[in-house]
Design a protein around this motif. Structure first.
Motif, PDB file in Angstrom:
ATOM      1  N   TYR A 145      20.414  -1.007  22.124  1.00 31.66           N
ATOM      2  CA  TYR A 145      21.526  -0.446  21.433  1.00 31.66           C
ATOM      3  C   TYR A 145      22.867  -0.748  22.143  1.00 31.66           C
ATOM      4  N   GLU A 146      22.906  -0.529  23.202  1.00 28.25           N
ATOM      5  CA  GLU A 146      24.128  -0.831  24.025  1.00 28.25           C
ATOM      6  C   GLU A 146      24.386  -2.189  24.216  1.00 28.25           C
ATOM      7  N   PRO A 147      23.456  -2.873  24.925  1.00 26.48           N
ATOM      8  CA  PRO A 147      23.891  -4.510  24.982  1.00 26.48           C
ATOM      9  C   PRO A 147      24.200  -5.164  23.719  1.00 26.48           C
ATOM     10  N   LEU A 148      23.528  -4.873  22.524  1.00 27.19           N
ATOM     11  CA  LEU A 148      23.822  -5.455  21.261  1.00 27.19           C
ATOM     12  C   LEU A 148      25.194  -5.063  20.974  1.00 27.19           C
ATOM     13  N   LEU A 149      25.541  -3.766  20.931  1.00 26.23           N
ATOM     14  CA  LEU A 149      26.710  -3.235  20.423  1.00 26.23           C
ATOM     15  C   LEU A 149      27.656  -4.212  21.439  1.00 26.23           C
ATOM     16  N   HIS A 150      27.531  -4.170  22.485  1.00 29.27           N
ATOM     17  CA  HIS A 150      28.711  -4.916  23.395  1.00 29.27           C
ATOM     18  C   HIS A 150      28.834  -6.415  23.092  1.00 29.27           C
ATOM     19  N   VAL A 151      27.712  -6.827  22.841  1.00 19.88           N
ATOM     20  CA  VAL A 151      27.741  -8.508  22.272  1.00 19.88           C
ATOM     21  C   VAL A 151      28.347  -8.574  21.044  1.00 19.88           C
ATOM     22  N   LEU A 152      28.333  -7.537  19.957  1.00 22.92           N
ATOM     23  CA  LEU A 152      28.943  -7.852  18.731  1.00 22.92           C
ATOM     24  C   LEU A 152      30.443  -7.391  18.939  1.00 22.92           C
ATOM     25  N   ARG A 153      30.711  -6.506  19.828  1.00 28.67           N
ATOM     26  CA  ARG A 153      32.224  -5.959  20.105  1.00 28.67           C
ATOM     27  C   ARG A 153      32.868  -7.316  20.584  1.00 28.67           C
ATOM     28  N   ASN A 154      32.244  -8.003  21.664  1.00 27.44           N
ATOM     29  CA  ASN A 154      32.621  -9.100  22.232  1.00 27.44           C
ATOM     30  C   ASN A 154      33.075 -10.245  21.198  1.00 27.44           C
ATOM     31  N   ALA A 155      32.150 -10.466  20.165  1.00 21.01           N
ATOM     32  CA  ALA A 155      32.460 -11.656  19.263  1.00 21.01           C
ATOM     33  C   ALA A 155      33.680 -11.231  18.394  1.00 21.01           C
ATOM     34  N   LEU A 156      33.518  -9.843  17.981  1.00 16.93           N
ATOM     35  CA  LEU A 156      34.577  -9.401  17.043  1.00 16.93           C
ATOM     36  C   LEU A 156      36.013  -9.426  17.941  1.00 16.93           C
ATOM     37  N   ASP A 157      36.025  -9.139  19.077  1.00 20.79           N
ATOM     38  CA  ASP A 157      37.273  -8.939  19.887  1.00 20.79           C
ATOM     39  C   ASP A 157      37.684 -10.304  20.327  1.00 20.79           C
ATOM     40  N   HIS A 158      36.724 -11.006  20.980  1.00 15.64           N
ATOM     41  CA  HIS A 158      37.295 -12.273  21.517  1.00 15.64           C
ATOM     42  C   HIS A 158      36.944 -13.576  20.868  1.00 15.64           C
ATOM     43  N   GLY A 159      35.757 -13.676  20.191  1.00 12.66           N
ATOM     44  CA  GLY A 159      35.032 -14.670  19.456  1.00 12.66           C
ATOM     45  C   GLY A 159      35.985 -14.930  18.145  1.00 12.66           C
ATOM     46  N   ILE A 160      35.899 -14.187  17.263  1.00 16.58           N
ATOM     47  CA  ILE A 160      36.442 -14.202  15.841  1.00 16.58           C
ATOM     48  C   ILE A 160      38.036 -14.025  15.683  1.00 16.58           C
TER      49      ILE A 160
ATOM     50  N   PRO B  71      15.656   0.044  12.253  1.00 14.89           N
ATOM     51  CA  PRO B  71      16.402   1.130  12.404  1.00 14.89           C
ATOM     52  C   PRO B  71      17.527   0.750  13.421  1.00 14.89           C
ATOM     53  N   LEU B  72      17.274   0.162  14.467  1.00 13.34           N
ATOM     54  CA  LEU B  72      18.435  -0.162  15.387  1.00 13.34           C
ATOM     55  C   LEU B  72      19.439  -1.057  14.575  1.00 13.34           C
ATOM     56  N   PHE B  73      18.970  -2.043  13.957  1.00  7.82           N
ATOM     57  CA  PHE B  73      19.890  -3.097  13.350  1.00  7.82           C
ATOM     58  C   PHE B  73      20.605  -2.449  12.319  1.00  7.82           C
ATOM     59  N   ASN B  74      20.177  -1.585  11.771  1.00  8.28           N
ATOM     60  CA  ASN B  74      20.898  -0.808  10.619  1.00  8.28           C
ATOM     61  C   ASN B  74      21.863  -0.034  10.927  1.00  8.28           C
ATOM     62  N   ARG B  75      22.121   0.159  12.244  1.00  8.71           N
ATOM     63  CA  ARG B  75      23.196   1.149  12.748  1.00  8.71           C
ATOM     64  C   ARG B  75      24.391   0.089  12.938  1.00  8.71           C
ATOM     65  N   PHE B  76      24.242  -0.982  13.085  1.00  4.44           N
ATOM     66  CA  PHE B  76      25.576  -2.075  13.381  1.00  4.44           C
ATOM     67  C   PHE B  76      26.632  -2.372  12.077  1.00  4.44           C
ATOM     68  N   PRO B  77      26.019  -2.295  10.985  1.00  7.41           N
ATOM     69  CA  PRO B  77      27.097  -2.844   9.751  1.00  7.41           C
ATOM     70  C   PRO B  77      28.106  -1.740   9.814  1.00  7.41           C
ATOM     71  N   ARG B  78      27.825  -0.671   9.933  1.00  5.74           N
ATOM     72  CA  ARG B  78      29.055   0.221   9.942  1.00  5.74           C
ATOM     73  C   ARG B  78      30.057   0.154  10.990  1.00  5.74           C
ATOM     74  N   LEU B  79      29.279   0.076  12.258  1.00  6.23           N
ATOM     75  CA  LEU B  79      30.221  -0.123  13.519  1.00  6.23           C
ATOM     76  C   LEU B  79      30.835  -1.594  13.387  1.00  6.23           C
ATOM     77  N   VAL B  80      30.279  -2.534  13.076  1.00  5.61           N
ATOM     78  CA  VAL B  80      31.136  -3.791  12.975  1.00  5.61           C
ATOM     79  C   VAL B  80      32.241  -3.768  12.105  1.00  5.61           C
ATOM     80  N   ARG B  81      32.025  -3.018  10.628  1.00  3.92           N
ATOM     81  CA  ARG B  81      33.103  -2.986   9.770  1.00  3.92           C
ATOM     82  C   ARG B  81      34.303  -2.269  10.466  1.00  3.92           C
ATOM     83  N   GLU B  82      34.162  -1.129  11.043  1.00  4.84           N
ATOM     84  CA  GLU B  82      35.062  -0.446  11.668  1.00  4.84           C
ATOM     85  C   GLU B  82      35.864  -0.980  12.698  1.00  4.84           C
TER      86      GLU B  82
END
Lengths: 622, 84, 127
Positions: free
Chosen positions: A350-365, A310-321
């Motif tokens: 939720y918060e830590p993973l969201l931040h790590v994913l955002r970092n990856a999208l923002d700075h890594g990719i 349930p936690l992981f399933n929140r991320f695909p949409r956020l990552v797309r956005e």
């Protein structure tokens, strides 16, 4: 009747029918000894499990199938009609499992189905005499569940030898207590087994054989005559409000502590005139309570576990956005959502993973254009995965972006005044990467609208630390980065030594304690700005717990009470006022103002309701 | 020596004790395709059984010793490769 | 550094039997003997000892009391209690003290589990 076993049977039964069906498919392609063995085992286990319930047609049919497979294994038969018949048997078993799941009984007519399929296999229904087969039809006896302690190999126990000594053993099952996780880090000496068996012997005889491990064993009598109807209510799952489970869990933790009070009472009783008998009785009662509380703690712990999905399933949409807003093309993959961890861990991620994913999208990719310029595909790959490894869960966020350049990170940390030149010079690549965990660090060359939110990797690290975990980082310039969160699956019991210092109590994890000693003042020798004493030819430096926790030292007694701790390879003596207790406790991460208090592992509640701070020796002394 | 790698088969011989577990795990890592031959095994410590469960390698021959034959082979019926 | 095991039993014969079993299993271990709790404690004060095997039935302090005391000082030391007679209450107390039972008369086989486990524990503590 094994009311509580039916849900397990339904789950395991599905796995086994699936396995058997798969093996039969392999066999259909040609002779395959491994598939044949595997199929035989699956059917054998199904039969053994079905025998625990009142399901004679199912047991007889599976028994016939096992016989046929046995004959095929020994080369006694190679009937081409055997495989299709076996496939039908497996399918029928699966249908029966459906019926059991729906109504806890087999539909009428099961005997006819059984006879038809037995005939198809070229096997007449087994004669009535085979009903005395102890494995398949015995319904009385004692069911054993033996969960050896994780450290039992060190204590010299061989759980297999112990279970082997049980008289009248008819059906043994061995399974992992928890998933094994990453085999590259397989720990051969931590016991991770559950053994389930049935014995036809008297309960007393079974208990006698298992008395040395009585605290690790649960026995239940199997009734002679079983009534399947009573199972019905047990199959349902119950949905419970999370707060109630939390409350139950809190109460269980408190019970663990309260039960510790009995040891104290027993010791007090021992000192009374004629108190020995009472003390013995109290200890015996305590042992029983220990076992029950341990079981309760484990059970509640499992209730608290929830899948990450349930936690992981929140991320695909956020990552797309986020990717869209940054003009980046990302293929986002999620795996391991079925991994179960303590609900507190799920909730806190939720918060830590969201931040790590955002970092990856923002700075890594990189942008598609930059990627193509460096010979990569325009679309980047971002992956969020989880897997269990022993008592830990490993969650990774992996991107194939630009990666992090340790030297550039180091320069930025310098520029921001987070480190000075001499510190920078001492850093290797790995240590330089770690700089991103310093408060106030951001590696983005251009601040995007996602950064500058006041949340950095330092916040991720402390959020994960609060959950009892750690964050690791790996990166390769041009190839991408991996952020790995390693967290406990459950909040387990820790052995703690309670010491006093300046009138306050503190906890020390026993794991780090080598021994306790009394040292007379006269035995001390001054060493630089501190003191040391000699313990069996080894010089052990002393530190005062009072100094470490910022309290005032008491007047110097004639004999010091010293806890000798191993910090790395060194022994260090920690002077305390007294060692007052030992207990098992759940250590809770600190919250509120004390979240980042250095040297504190967490806290636990004592029998008298006070909060005990548990100190991190490595951090305090190291 | 109660464990040895013989081609692509790990052979268990005599008593496989708790100390042998490390050897077994090392062999399992060294030979990721190796199967297990327990035919000559006379006894097995639980830690060895646990490693077999964890790595889920196919067993090409089961022991003939009474307890291992009657109880261990069926007990490990769930022996399948671990899903990660 | 070698491993040292302390054997505590009031019977000389029993100490020899235990010593032989340990020698067969771990020939490299140093073996020390004590005939009672007080002598054992005195040895522990002046020597590094890694493993202790105690007789349950000893005059004065019995093996269990000594085990409890040693556990207070050495939280992680492998401790075994050799006994022929195991009552449930004693099992519970021994478990509380983290001691392993060894059946008496002591044999190499009866000793093997404890000694293997102790060797593993000492090695993993050293790592």
């Amino acid at each position: 009747m094994n009311d509580d076993l039916l849900p397990h049977f339904l789950i395991e039964g599905r796995d086994l029918t699936e396995q058997a069906a798969h093996d039969l498919q392999m066999l259909a392609r040609g002779p395959d000894k491994i598939a044949l063995d595997s199929c035989f085992r699956a059917i054998h286990t199904l039969k053994g499990s079905a025998a625990l319930f009142d399901l004679p047609p199912m047991v007889r049919l599976l028994h016939a199938a096992e016989d046929l497979l046995g004959a095929m294994r020994s080369g006694a038969t190679a009937d081409p009609a055997a495989l299709p018949a076996l496939i039908e048997v497996v399918d029928q078993t699966d249908r029966w499992l459906d019926e059991l799941a729906a109504s806890a009984v087999l539909k009428t007519g099961a005997e006819q189905v059984e006879k038809r399929l037995a005939a198809l296999m070229g096997r007449a229904p087994p004669p009535e005499a085979s009903d005395t087969d102890p494995v398949t039809t015995r319904l009385g006896g004692v069911a054993i569940r033996y969960t050896p302690r994780a450290d039992c190999y060190f204590a010299g126990d061989d759980p297999l030898a112990i279970i082997r000594a049980v008289p009248g053993l008819v059906d043994l099952r061995i399974a992992p207590r928890e998933p094994f996780g990453d085999l590259a880090r397989y720990d051969p000496f931590t016991c991770n087994l559950v053994m389930e068996a049935v014995s036809t012997a008297e309960r007393g005889a079974v208990e006698a054989a298992l008395r040395l491990v009585a605290d690790q064993v649960v026995l239940s009598e199997l009734a002679q005559t079983a009534s399947v109807e009573t199972v019905e209510a047990e199959v349902r799952t119950l949905r419970v409000a999370a707060e109630r489970v939390d409350h139950l869990s809190d109460l269980t933790d408190e019970l663990v502590i309260a039960k510790g009070g009995l040891a104290l009472l027993a010791a007090q009783a021992e000192r009374l005139a004629e108190g020995h008998v009472l003390a013995q009785a109290l200890r015996a009662q305590q042992a029983r309570l220990d076992r029950l509380v341990g079981e309760l703690h484990g059970t509640v712990g499992r209730i608290r576990q929830a899948p990450l999905a349930p936690l992981f399933n929140r991320f695909p949409r956020l990552v797309r956005e986020v990717a869209r807003s940054l003009g980046k093309t990302v293929s986002f993959e999620v795996e391991g959502g079925e991994t179960e961890v303590d609900k507190a861990v799920v909730d806190g991620l939720y918060e830590p993973l969201l931040h790590v994913l955002r970092n990856a999208l923002d700075h890594g990719i990189e942008t598609p254009a930059m990627r193509e310029a460096s010979g990569k595909s325009a679309a980047s790959a971002l992956r969020l995965s989880a897997r269990s490894a022993g008592d830990r869960v490993v969650i990774e966020v992996i991107d194939d972006g630009a990666g992090m350049d340790p030297r550039r990170i180091q320069d930025m940390a310098l520029a921001r005044g987070l480190i000075d030149e001499s510190q920078a010079a001492a850093l290797d690549d790995r240590a330089a990467l770690e700089l991103i965990f310093l408060p106030g660090f951001s590696t983005a060359a251009t601040a995007s609208d996602l950064s500058g939110r006041g949340v950095g990797m330092d916040a991720v690290r402390s959020a994960v630390a609060r959950l009892g975990g750690r964050v690791e980082i790996a990166s390769q310039v041009g190839k991408g980065s991996t952020i790995r969160l390693v967290l406990p699956i459950s909040m387990a019991l820790t052995k703690i030594m309670v010491v006093t210092c300046s009138g306050e109590r503190f906890g020390l994890a026993i794991e780090g304690v080598a021994e306790t000693a009394r040292v007379a003042i006269g035995q001390l020798t001054p060493v630089r700005d501190t003191e040391a004493f000699v313990l069996r030819d080894q010089v052990v430096p002393l530190v005062h717990l009072a100094d470490l926790v910022g309290a005032s030292r008491p007047t110097r007694p004639e004999v010091l009470r010293v806890v000798v701790a191993k910090v790395g390879d060194e022994s260090v003596g920690i002077v305390v006022d007294a060692v007052v207790d030992r207990l098992d406790a759940t250590i809770r991460p600190m919250s509120g103002l004390l979240v980042n208090a250095p040297g504190v592992n967490g806290s636990t509640l004592l029998a008298d309701g006070t909060v005990l701070m548990v100190l991190d020796l490595q951090e305090l002394v190291g | 020596m109660s464990l040895r790698l013989d081609g692509d088969v790990i052979r268990f011989e005599g008593q496989c004790r708790v100390e042998d577990t490390e050897t077994l795990v090392a062999l399992l890592h060294k030979a990721p395709e190796a199967k297990l031959d327990l035919a000559a095994c006379q006894g097995m410590h639980a830690a060895v059984v646990q490693a077999m469960l964890a790595f889920g390698r196919p067993v090409v021959a089961w022991p003939t010793e009474g307890f291992l034959k009657d109880h261990l082979a069926p007990a490990l019926a769930g022996l399948r490769p671990t899903k990660l | 550094m070698g491993t040292t095991v302390l054997i505590v039993d009031d019977s000389k014969l029993a100490r020899i039997v235990v010593g032989k079993a340990i020698a067969a299993l771990q020939p490299d271990w140093n073996r020390l003997e004590a005939s009672g709790a007080d002598e054992a404690l005195a040895l522990l004060d002046c020597q590094a000892i890694d493993v202790v095997v105690l007789d349950f039935n000893m005059p004065g302090r019995d093996g269990l009391e000594l085990a409890e005391e040693l556990r207070g000082r050495f939280p992680n030391m492998p401790i075994a209690i050799a006994t022929a007679n195991v009552q449930d209450e004693i099992i519970a107390r021994a478990r509380e003290a983290g001691a392993t039972f060894i059946p008496k008369p002591v044999t190499e086989d009866g000793m093997r589990g404890f000694i293997s486990g102790a060797a593993l524990r000492l090695r993993s503590a050293a790592q």
